[in-house]
Design a protein around this motif. Structure first.
Motif, mmCIF file in Angstrom:
data_model
loop_
_atom_site.group_PDB
_atom_site.id
_atom_site.type_symbol
_atom_site.label_atom_id
_atom_site.label_comp_id
_atom_site.label_asym_id
_atom_site.label_seq_id
_atom_site.Cartn_x
_atom_site.Cartn_y
_atom_site.Cartn_z
ATOM 1 N N UNK A 69 0.799 -1.225 0.000
ATOM 2 C CA UNK A 69 0.000 0.000 0.000
ATOM 3 C C UNK A 69 0.832 1.276 0.000
ATOM 4 N N UNK A 70 2.135 1.137 -0.109
ATOM 5 C CA UNK A 70 2.966 2.329 0.009
ATOM 6 C C UNK A 70 2.708 3.287 -1.151
ATOM 7 N N UNK A 71 2.745 4.584 -0.846
ATOM 8 C CA UNK A 71 2.586 5.620 -1.874
ATOM 9 C C UNK A 71 3.940 5.866 -2.515
ATOM 10 N N UNK A 72 4.105 5.316 -3.694
ATOM 11 C CA UNK A 72 5.383 5.458 -4.377
ATOM 12 C C UNK A 72 5.419 6.772 -5.153
ATOM 13 N N UNK A 73 6.611 7.295 -5.299
ATOM 14 C CA UNK A 73 6.809 8.470 -6.142
ATOM 15 C C UNK A 73 6.842 7.996 -7.587
ATOM 16 N N UNK A 74 5.652 7.912 -8.195
ATOM 17 C CA UNK A 74 5.552 7.326 -9.526
ATOM 18 C C UNK A 74 6.242 8.169 -10.584
ATOM 19 N N UNK A 75 6.538 9.428 -10.291
ATOM 20 C CA UNK A 75 7.243 10.246 -11.267
ATOM 21 C C UNK A 75 8.630 9.686 -11.543
ATOM 22 N N UNK A 76 9.174 8.912 -10.574
ATOM 23 C CA UNK A 76 10.487 8.297 -10.801
ATOM 24 C C UNK A 76 10.375 7.039 -11.647
ATOM 25 N N UNK A 77 9.164 6.455 -11.698
ATOM 26 C CA UNK A 77 8.991 5.164 -12.350
ATOM 27 C C UNK A 77 8.450 5.283 -13.764
ATOM 28 N N UNK A 78 7.666 6.314 -14.038
ATOM 29 C CA UNK A 78 7.038 6.447 -15.341
ATOM 30 C C UNK A 78 7.196 7.878 -15.861
ATOM 31 N N UNK A 79 7.181 8.016 -17.174
ATOM 32 C CA UNK A 79 7.061 9.328 -17.778
ATOM 33 C C UNK A 79 5.685 9.883 -17.409
ATOM 34 N N UNK A 89 5.697 -7.972 -8.808
ATOM 35 C CA UNK A 89 4.269 -8.237 -8.677
ATOM 36 C C UNK A 89 3.634 -7.392 -7.569
ATOM 37 N N UNK A 90 4.419 -7.105 -6.539
ATOM 38 C CA UNK A 90 3.876 -6.321 -5.429
ATOM 39 C C UNK A 90 3.661 -4.858 -5.817
ATOM 40 N N UNK A 91 4.479 -4.359 -6.765
ATOM 41 C CA UNK A 91 4.443 -2.939 -7.098
ATOM 42 C C UNK A 91 3.988 -2.687 -8.534
ATOM 43 N N UNK A 92 3.209 -3.608 -9.071
ATOM 44 C CA UNK A 92 2.789 -3.488 -10.462
ATOM 45 C C UNK A 92 1.890 -2.261 -10.656
ATOM 46 N N UNK A 93 2.017 -1.617 -11.805
ATOM 47 C CA UNK A 93 1.167 -0.482 -12.175
ATOM 48 C C UNK A 93 -0.088 -1.054 -12.823
ATOM 49 N N UNK A 94 -1.178 -1.074 -12.063
ATOM 50 C CA UNK A 94 -2.376 -1.792 -12.487
ATOM 51 C C UNK A 94 -2.995 -1.196 -13.743
ATOM 52 N N UNK A 95 -3.080 0.116 -13.837
ATOM 53 C CA UNK A 95 -3.666 0.715 -15.039
ATOM 54 C C UNK A 95 -2.835 0.396 -16.274
ATOM 55 N N UNK A 152 -8.836 -7.804 -9.758
ATOM 56 C CA UNK A 152 -7.616 -7.302 -9.140
ATOM 57 C C UNK A 152 -7.848 -6.086 -8.253
ATOM 58 N N UNK A 153 -8.997 -5.438 -8.376
ATOM 59 C CA UNK A 153 -9.250 -4.248 -7.574
ATOM 60 C C UNK A 153 -9.759 -4.621 -6.182
#
Length: 324
Positions: A80-90, A279-285, A308-309
């Protein structure tokens, strides 16, 4: 007195070595023979609990209640951690995909499913056929229902399961999967290979799901598989999750390709990727977008997305359960 101290110290060392070797063997057994793995797990129910410890903030914890609490906190944060997705995706790409998913949710609910998987209701014969291929002696989910209950439950049970599954699929257009189907039981399993068994990231979380849920997945998969093969999925060069393929065959192919080019004086460039906790940190969308891009849309897309939701998990450690 000195002899007793030496003996006690040696005993602790040997016990530590024994437990570490035992964890390594269990890890290997889980990969190679899960039936034997769970039989060995059952045998340990009669043995003392809390025989290992973990380190959290440089503090060694071995008391069973504290261990379960620490593991529950660890997995809750991981999932459930709030990741800084700006580091992971454009960021522009991420916003684009999220907008496309929102459009699908609003506009695609009435589209016809091109796979035809959900065109016909699930029959009792389908349930019976799926049950006949279920393995024995596998661990149950949180509801403690085992494969054997379904496998040997008889015609009446299979008929009622077909009714249950069709009721789920016909509830409404987005196909609400029961919450009880989406509860997983997490069991920390030591990865082995010399990793520090006192570190929490040296353990792999194995999730046990309800067999009622897994049976429905199996039926849907049996219907979907011919469509996927017809449309070229999985790719012929993929070795994972393909009948007749395994890591050993993949290794042979890799060695053959390398040998072929090196014998002819050519350079060979290889790339190996190990995605930690993928698998734990997959980007579901992102996953849902790829499924839609493959051509799986309409009712089946909504069914997969709902599966999955809003999933939930409970932790099983030393045969006791903590809800996350």
């Amino acid at each position: 007195m000195q002899s007793k101290q030496v003996f006690a110290k040696l005993l602790r060392v040997k016990e530590e070595q024994y437990n570490q070797q035992l964890l390594l063997e269990y890890g290997n057994e889980y990969e190679l023979n899960r039936g034997r793995f769970w039989r060995n797990m059952s045998k340990r129910k009669t043995q003392p609990r809390g025989w290992y410890s973990i380190k959290v903030d440089n503090e060694s914890i071995s008391e069973p209640d504290k261990l379960r609490s620490c593991w529950a906190t660890y997995y809750h944060k991981l999932l459930n951690e709030d990741q800084d997705e700006s580091r992971l995706y454009d960021n522009n790409f991420k916003c684009k995909i999220n907008d496309l998913i929102a459009q699908i949710v609003v506009n695609d609910s009435t589209h016809i499913d091109p796979t035809g998987v959900l065109d016909l209701p699930i029959t009792a014969d389908e349930v019976s056929s799926a049950c006949s291929n279920l393995p024995n002696k596998k661990a149950p989910g949180h509801d403690m229902i085992m494969y054997e209950h379904l496998k040997y439950g008889g015609t009446s049970l299979h008929l009622n399961l077909a009714i249950l599954y069709n009721t789920i699929l016909e509830t409404n257009i987005i196909h609400i999967i029961p919450n009880a189907f989406k509860v997983g039981t997490l069991v920390p399993l030591y990865k082995g290979k010399g990793k520090d068994k006192h570190r929490m990231d040296s353990y792999r979380g194995i999730t046990l799901m309800s067999v009622l849920n897994k049976l429905l997945e199996k039926i849907i998969w049996t219907r979907l598989k011919p469509w996927l093969v017809q449309h070229g999925f999985p790719h012929q060069q993929q070795f994972a999750c393909r009948t007749g393929s395994n890591s050993l065959l993949n290794s042979y192919v890799l060695q053959d390709v390398i040998s072929y080019h090196t014998e002819r004086g050519s350079k060979v460039y290889t790339c190996f990727l190990d995605a930690e906790k993928a698998f734990d940190k997959i980007w579901w969308n992102g996953l849902f977008y790829k499924i839609a891009k493959m051509g799986i849309t309409g009712k089946l897309w909504f069914l997969i997305r709902n599966w999955f939701l809003d999933s939930s998990f409970c932790l099983k450690l030393n045969f006791l359960i903590n809800f996350l």
